[in-house]
Design a protein around this motif. Structure first.
Motif, short mmCIF file in Angstrom:
data_model
loop_
_atom_site.label_atom_id
_atom_site.label_comp_id
_atom_site.label_asym_id
_atom_site.label_seq_id
_atom_site.Cartn_x
_atom_site.Cartn_y
_atom_site.Cartn_z
N UNK B 22 -28.17 -43.31 -23.66
CA UNK B 22 -28.48 -44.27 -24.70
C UNK B 22 -28.78 -43.82 -26.15
N UNK B 25 -25.12 -43.06 -27.40
CA UNK B 25 -25.22 -43.15 -28.71
C UNK B 25 -25.21 -44.09 -30.04
N UNK B 26 -26.68 -44.52 -30.07
CA UNK B 26 -27.66 -44.47 -30.98
C UNK B 26 -26.76 -43.68 -31.88
N UNK B 28 -24.62 -41.78 -32.30
CA UNK B 28 -22.78 -42.24 -32.49
C UNK B 28 -22.42 -40.71 -32.17
N UNK B 29 -22.92 -39.90 -31.19
CA UNK B 29 -22.35 -38.64 -30.34
C UNK B 29 -22.02 -38.52 -29.47
N UNK B 30 -21.59 -39.80 -29.07
CA UNK B 30 -20.82 -39.66 -27.38
C UNK B 30 -20.01 -40.96 -27.55
N UNK B 31 -18.49 -41.02 -26.75
CA UNK B 31 -17.83 -42.05 -27.36
C UNK B 31 -18.29 -42.93 -25.87
N UNK B 32 -18.32 -44.34 -25.91
CA UNK B 32 -19.19 -44.92 -25.18
C UNK B 32 -17.71 -45.06 -23.24
N UNK B 33 -16.49 -44.57 -24.53
CA UNK B 33 -15.65 -44.78 -22.93
C UNK B 33 -16.21 -43.27 -21.79
N UNK B 35 -19.30 -42.76 -21.69
CA UNK B 35 -20.73 -42.78 -21.32
C UNK B 35 -20.98 -43.74 -19.78
N UNK B 36 -19.59 -44.92 -19.69
CA UNK B 36 -19.56 -45.51 -19.24
C UNK B 36 -19.89 -45.40 -17.40
N UNK B 39 -23.38 -44.28 -16.73
CA UNK B 39 -24.36 -45.72 -16.79
C UNK B 39 -24.16 -45.75 -15.31
N UNK B 40 -23.00 -46.44 -15.00
CA UNK B 40 -22.46 -46.99 -13.47
C UNK B 40 -22.99 -45.45 -12.71
#
Lengths: 247, 123
Positions: B22, B25-26, B28-33, B35-36, B39-40
């Motif tokens: 997180x 992401x905050x 903007x150093x990683x693509x959400x795709x 990180x998913x 997280x899972x």
């Protein structure tokens, strides 16, 4: 308003001529640009032969990267707004004008929505759309009737924001995030055509993994994002006028 | 039996992974795709350490010795698959990168020859 229609195209040799010719002959007042996303078919060759305005990416970047290329171009050439427009013929250019009118009313993003005044069919195919709609409402309090519509119009500040930043995919999770951060998003009722030629990218596995990604992104990830360039008028009281929505 | 020490360790590890993702992401150093997956993965580890019954159930199904072995096995398996997909992705990125560099260099060379070869500048 100077509009640039961004047409990302990946292996659309069967559709691209029909789509761009339709725009050029019927709507010469709008500028367009085809972004060929490293297609392995003749998409780029057709565009060159027909003299279309073309950005030819040497490698495949995916929709996000291809669309962003178009927006960087729009920002560099001082366009006032940019539209995401499919190369498969799904999107109909007669709805560009009402969408522009809606944008001029002070909206940041206008979505060409299939289900604003028409009822969304309760089919398995639409289950994902319902789920995403519902999730966005849960997170933002706003109703987006057709979140997966790929026909979207962005104003100048949005064009710049999308052009410059990471994690600005032209997808529902970005829309949800932007609404939560004060962007004004409106919808306009449009019709869409069925794809005439070529194959759709979506199949069952891809649809499910897309849904999973969207849900996790909207429900968890967006909480932690920080908007780098907050607008001066970011704090808005009401999110635009309430409309009669069928969905 | 999953000892409470192991369970606490797993929970701390999962929470740290999430916090790290997180933060990325905050900024903007990683693509959400990307990180998913993590997280899972963290959510699954959390569930497993809060409800160790899941591991007991898996012991029965897989006919293994102890729950901790199941935890190891599943984690190694998942990470193995992730490593495999990262390797595939890396290889794809490398070939894209060289294609891109070649394309740029050739294009540059072609525009330079179009403008005629430049006279070498004299000192």
């Amino acid at each position: 308003m100077k509009l640039l229609i961004v047409i990302p195209a990946y292996n659309e040799q069967e559709n691209i001529e029909r789509v761009v010719d339709g725009l050029r002959s019927g709507y010469p007042q709008y500028d367009y640009i085809v972004v060929n996303d490293g297609s392995s078919d003749d998409t780029a060759a057709i565009c060159r032969r027909r003299g279309y305005r073309l950005i030819d990416l040497p490698v495949n970047l995916g929709l996000t990267g291809a669309f962003q290329t178009g927006l960087i171009y729009a920002a560099r050439h001082d366009y006032d707004c940019a539209m995401q427009f499919d190369a498969d013929g799904q999107h109909l250019p007669q709805y560009i004008e009402p969408m522009l009118a809606k944008l001029e009313q002070g909206n940041d993003i206008v979505i060409g929505s299939r289900f604003l005044t028409k009822k969304k069919p309760k089919s398995l195919r639409m289950a994902g759309s319902y789920l995403i709609s519902w999730t966005i409402t849960l997170m933002t309090g706003r109703k987006i009737c057709d979140p997966t519509s790929g026909m979207r119009l962005f104003n100048r500040p949005m064009v710049e924001e999308f052009a410059q930043n990471l994690n600005y995919a032209p997808e529902p999770d970005t829309i949800s995030y932007l609404i939560k951060n004060g962007a004004k998003v409106a919808e306009v009722q449009v019709e869409m055509a069925e794809r005439i030629a070529g194959k759709s990218y979506l199949n069952l596995v891809r649809s499910i993994s897309y849904m999973l990604k969207m849900m996790i992104s909207i429900l968890f990830v967006q909480w932690f994002r920080k908007r780098e360039r907050p607008r001066n008028n970011a704090v808005r009281q009401d999110q635009g006028e309430r409309e009669e929505k069928a969905c | 039996m999953l000892s409470w020490e192991i369970r606490v360790l797993l929970i701390v590890g999962a929470l740290a992974t999430m916090a790290f993702m997180f933060r990325k992401i905050r900024r903007a150093k990683i693509q959400i795709e990307y990180s998913v997956f993590w997280i899972i993965f963290s959510i699954c580890v959390l569930l497993l350490s809060i409800f160790p019954q899941i591991a007991f159930w898996a012991v029965d199904v897989l006919g293994m010795q102890s729950p901790i072995n199941v935890v190891y096995l599943i984690m190694i398996f998942v990470l193995f698959i992730k490593l495999f997909s990262v390797t595939a992705k890396l290889s794809e990125m490398e070939s894209k990168l060289s294609k891109l560099a070649q394309h740029l260099a050739i294009e540059k060379a072609e525009t330079e020859t179009e403008h005629g070869e430049k006279e070498p500048e004299n000192e």
